[in-house]
Write a protein that holds these residues in place. Structure first.
Motif, PDB file in Angstrom:
ATOM      1  N   PHE A 108       0.841  -1.202   0.000  1.00  0.00           N
ATOM      2  CA  PHE A 108       0.000   0.000   0.000  1.00  0.00           C
ATOM      3  C   PHE A 108       0.877   1.253   0.000  1.00  0.00           C
ATOM      4  O   PHE A 108       1.877   1.274   0.724  1.00  0.00           O
ATOM      5  N   PRO A 109       0.621   2.332  -0.712  1.00  0.00           N
ATOM      6  CA  PRO A 109      -0.505   2.420  -1.632  1.00  0.00           C
ATOM      7  C   PRO A 109      -0.142   2.099  -3.087  1.00  0.00           C
ATOM      8  O   PRO A 109      -0.980   1.609  -3.819  1.00  0.00           O
ATOM      9  N   TYR A 110       1.109   2.360  -3.493  1.00  0.00           N
ATOM     10  CA  TYR A 110       1.404   2.268  -4.937  1.00  0.00           C
ATOM     11  C   TYR A 110       2.352   1.137  -5.318  1.00  0.00           C
ATOM     12  O   TYR A 110       2.772   1.055  -6.464  1.00  0.00           O
ATOM     13  N   GLY A 111       2.681   0.271  -4.335  1.00  0.00           N
ATOM     14  CA  GLY A 111       3.711  -0.745  -4.592  1.00  0.00           C
ATOM     15  C   GLY A 111       3.408  -1.718  -5.724  1.00  0.00           C
ATOM     16  O   GLY A 111       4.323  -2.294  -6.310  1.00  0.00           O
ATOM     17  N   CYS A 112       2.134  -1.937  -6.031  1.00  0.00           N
ATOM     18  CA  CYS A 112       1.796  -2.902  -7.089  1.00  0.00           C
ATOM     19  C   CYS A 112       1.501  -2.218  -8.420  1.00  0.00           C
ATOM     20  O   CYS A 112       1.151  -2.881  -9.400  1.00  0.00           O
ATOM     21  N   LEU A 113       1.606  -0.915  -8.428  1.00  0.00           N
ATOM     22  CA  LEU A 113       1.291  -0.189  -9.661  1.00  0.00           C
ATOM     23  C   LEU A 113       2.408  -0.420 -10.687  1.00  0.00           C
ATOM     24  O   LEU A 113       3.587  -0.216 -10.388  1.00  0.00           O
ATOM     25  N   ALA A 114       2.012  -0.830 -11.898  1.00  0.00           N
ATOM     26  CA  ALA A 114       3.014  -1.208 -12.902  1.00  0.00           C
ATOM     27  C   ALA A 114       3.079  -0.200 -14.048  1.00  0.00           C
ATOM     28  O   ALA A 114       3.717  -0.459 -15.061  1.00  0.00           O
ATOM     29  N   THR A 115       2.398   0.909 -13.891  1.00  0.00           N
ATOM     30  CA  THR A 115       2.425   1.904 -14.952  1.00  0.00           C
ATOM     31  C   THR A 115       2.578   3.294 -14.340  1.00  0.00           C
ATOM     32  O   THR A 115       2.430   3.467 -13.122  1.00  0.00           O
ATOM     33  N   ASP A 116       2.835   4.251 -15.190  1.00  0.00           N
ATOM     34  CA  ASP A 116       2.965   5.613 -14.725  1.00  0.00           C
ATOM     35  C   ASP A 116       1.598   6.127 -14.223  1.00  0.00           C
ATOM     36  O   ASP A 116       0.570   5.828 -14.841  1.00  0.00           O
ATOM     37  N   LEU A 117       1.629   6.888 -13.158  1.00  0.00           N
ATOM     38  CA  LEU A 117       0.357   7.400 -12.588  1.00  0.00           C
ATOM     39  C   LEU A 117      -0.472   8.177 -13.612  1.00  0.00           C
ATOM     40  O   LEU A 117      -1.700   8.222 -13.521  1.00  0.00           O
ATOM     41  N   LYS A 118       0.200   8.761 -14.593  1.00  0.00           N
ATOM     42  CA  LYS A 118      -0.566   9.570 -15.566  1.00  0.00           C
ATOM     43  C   LYS A 118      -1.518   8.685 -16.391  1.00  0.00           C
ATOM     44  O   LYS A 118      -2.477   9.176 -16.972  1.00  0.00           O
ATOM     45  N   ASN A 119      -1.257   7.372 -16.414  1.00  0.00           N
ATOM     46  CA  ASN A 119      -2.150   6.469 -17.167  1.00  0.00           C
ATOM     47  C   ASN A 119      -3.311   5.944 -16.335  1.00  0.00           C
ATOM     48  O   ASN A 119      -4.181   5.241 -16.846  1.00  0.00           O
ATOM     49  N   VAL A 120      -3.288   6.231 -15.034  1.00  0.00           N
ATOM     50  CA  VAL A 120      -4.296   5.648 -14.144  1.00  0.00           C
ATOM     51  C   VAL A 120      -5.508   6.569 -14.047  1.00  0.00           C
ATOM     52  O   VAL A 120      -5.348   7.770 -13.830  1.00  0.00           O
ATOM     53  N   VAL A 121      -6.703   5.982 -14.227  1.00  0.00           N
ATOM     54  CA  VAL A 121      -7.889   6.843 -14.192  1.00  0.00           C
ATOM     55  C   VAL A 121      -8.843   6.517 -13.039  1.00  0.00           C
ATOM     56  O   VAL A 121      -9.783   7.258 -12.778  1.00  0.00           O
ATOM     57  N   ARG A 122      -8.668   5.375 -12.398  1.00  0.00           N
ATOM     58  CA  ARG A 122      -9.628   5.010 -11.339  1.00  0.00           C
ATOM     59  C   ARG A 122      -8.978   4.113 -10.309  1.00  0.00           C
ATOM     60  O   ARG A 122      -8.081   3.348 -10.623  1.00  0.00           O
ATOM     61  N   MET A 123      -9.455   4.227  -9.069  1.00  0.00           N
ATOM     62  CA  MET A 123      -9.085   3.211  -8.080  1.00  0.00           C
ATOM     63  C   MET A 123     -10.321   2.676  -7.385  1.00  0.00           C
ATOM     64  O   MET A 123     -11.350   3.350  -7.301  1.00  0.00           O
ATOM     65  N   HIS A 124     -10.230   1.423  -6.969  1.00  0.00           N
ATOM     66  CA  HIS A 124     -11.240   0.830  -6.103  1.00  0.00           C
ATOM     67  C   HIS A 124     -10.522   0.281  -4.890  1.00  0.00           C
ATOM     68  O   HIS A 124      -9.292   0.207  -4.869  1.00  0.00           O
ATOM     69  N   SER A 125     -11.300  -0.131  -3.910  1.00  0.00           N
ATOM     70  CA  SER A 125     -10.681  -0.688  -2.723  1.00  0.00           C
ATOM     71  C   SER A 125     -11.526  -1.871  -2.283  1.00  0.00           C
ATOM     72  O   SER A 125     -12.742  -1.810  -2.305  1.00  0.00           O
ATOM     73  N   SER A 126     -10.818  -2.932  -1.942  1.00  0.00           N
ATOM     74  CA  SER A 126     -11.537  -4.160  -1.622  1.00  0.00           C
ATOM     75  C   SER A 126     -12.057  -4.128  -0.194  1.00  0.00           C
ATOM     76  O   SER A 126     -11.467  -3.487   0.673  1.00  0.00           O
TER      77      SER A 126
END
Ligand code: DLL
Length: 429
Positions: A67-85
């Motif tokens: 948490f929070p971004y350790g599993c993100l595999a792309t640049d933040l500029k490509n991210v448009v949404r988050m959900h939370s389990s």
């Protein structure tokens, strides 16, 4: 028209080839993340799907720890949404999506709904929660993609739900099974005749374990066909596996995830047909590819061809989560066994909770059941007979003698989200 024939009936060999290509691309992409960078450092390109077992497992705890971004595999500029389990302790699990991830998810959701019979002429009332939970937005995008008039009403306020159903002539509903049962109480209270006053045709029920008896009950209460919908936020949300009109297992979309079943203790892969923990590897995720994600959900893969002609294998109804299992004086019990038994006794109401407590150092199980005022018209003596009947039937099913306690209809606590069925009051858990 949303029948994706080339994909849904694709020949198995081609499908496997496609899966292998996708996994190799996902490995390369995942290496961009902090979490997988080292874990996948020594993994070469896989040459066959059998080699998937070389990949490391990923758990919910891993996601929490990164948490929070350790599993993100792309640049933040490509991210448009988050959900939370869903989850109650520690850091939440966060899941990120690119535009393509959202489009792919909408695509499998629309495909699932079409498979169950929904069409662009339908009026779709989405009673799942909107927000961080993936149930609402997931099928909202799917509904729009299919071209249905999609009503984003969200959960709760039963009278308003029914008012919308009546006035907009809702035909398709996305709903938690526990809420479907509760809403039927308001239907009775208001004297609504489901056949004459409503236009309902199809329910999508999911997000919670439920028995076949529960599905039948919902179908009967609303005069609809109810389709089991499985998914989890870590992979995207609803739409991962879904029933076709034969309602005999859920087709898992194998162009989107690669499923495995592993022994829930040794984590060794099990052959199709054997029950164990479902493990999923994403095939097309851009923001957050996941390798062998351990869902903790217990099921088996049905590889026999389905009468509908789709080649994507099916998973059996999820019977439980590995962490749902209750151990009562050494006996393993799953809540779904209790639900199945309660629903087989018509005088018992449909709402129940299970309490675990200790008595003289022994584990005890108490089932509190709301009495069904419609079907139970007897005396106190009759109530006692009914109570004994339930104790006996539960004892046969569970191998444990429970305490059965009837409570007034409508008196058990209700939650707006997923039902909480088990309360553990034991001092030493
Ligand atoms: O519950 C996604 C979803 C929303 C699925 C709406 C279907 C409909 P989470 O909150 O992350 O996501 O919870 C996922 O819920 O691992 C299962 O334990 C359970 N679950 C989901 N669908 C089913 C089902 C959503 N059809 C967790 N039967 C999963 C049994 C289910 N359990």
């Amino acid at each position: 028209m949303f029948w994706q024939k080339e994909i849904e009936t694709q020949n198995k060999e081609n499908l496997r080839k496609f899966q292998l290509e996708c996994i190799n691309k996902q490995i390369a992409l995942a290496r961009n993340s902090q979490f997988y960078k080292d874990k996948l450092a020594n993994i070469d390109k896989l040459n066959s799907l059998e080699e998937v077992r070389k990949l490391p497992f990923t758990t919910k705890q891993d996601l929490r720890d990164s948490f929070p971004y350790g599993c993100l595999a792309t640049d933040l500029k490509n991210v448009v949404r988050m959900h939370s389990s869903s989850g109650t302790t520690g850091n939440p699990t966060v899941i990120f999506h690119t535009k393509d991830d959202i489009a792919n998810w909408a695509n499998i959701s629309a495909r699932s709904m079409y498979m169950a019979g929904a069409r662009n002429t339908d009026i779709f009332q989405n009673t799942m929660g909107y927000g961080l939970f993936s149930g609402g937005l997931g099928f909202h995008y799917g509904g729009e993609r299919l071209g249905m008039l999609t009503i984003p009403i969200g959960p709760g306020n039963s009278k308003r739900q029914l008012w919308f159903m009546q006035h907009f002539k809702t035909t398709v509903v996305h709903i938690l099974p526990s809420y479907a049962l509760r809403l039927s109480g308001t239907i009775k209270e208001l004297g609504i005749d489901v056949k004459k006053d409503l236009n309902l045709k199809i329910f999508f029920i999911g997000a919670e374990p439920h028995s076949e008896a529960m599905r039948k009950k919902i179908e009967e209460l609303y005069d609809v066909k109810a389709f089991n919908s499985y998914g989890l936020s870590e992979i995207s949300g609803p739409g991962i596996a879904f029933e076709c009109p034969y309602q005999d297992g859920l087709h898992i979309w194998e162009d989107y995830v690669y499923p495995e079943i592993v022994d829930s203790k040794t984590f060794e892969p099990l052959p199709d047909g054997q029950e164990g923990e479902l493990v999923l590897t994403t095939l097309q995720r851009q923001a957050m590819p996941l390798m062998r994600y351990r869902t903790k959900d217990l099921t088996k893969i049905i590889s026999e061809p389905c009468k509908c002609g789709r080649t994507h294998r099916r998973i059996a109804r999820i019977t439980a989560r590995t962490d749902d299992m209750m151990i009562i004086n050494g006996v393993n019990i799953f809540p779904i066994q209790i639900e199945k038994t309660i629903l087989s006794v018509p005088e018992a109401g449909k709402n129940y909770i299970i309490e675990l407590f200790d008595n003289n150092c022994m584990d005890k199980l108490r089932v509190k059941i709301e009495i069904n005022n419609e079907t139970f018209k007897g005396t106190l003596k009759d109530l006692e007979i009914l109570q004994n009947k339930l104790v006996n039937e539960l004892k046969q099913e569970l191998d444990v003698t429970p305490v059965v306690q009837f409570v007034e209809s409508g008196s058990l606590p209700v939650t707006e989200g997923k039902a909480k069925r088990v309360i553990d009051l034991r001092t030493k858990k």
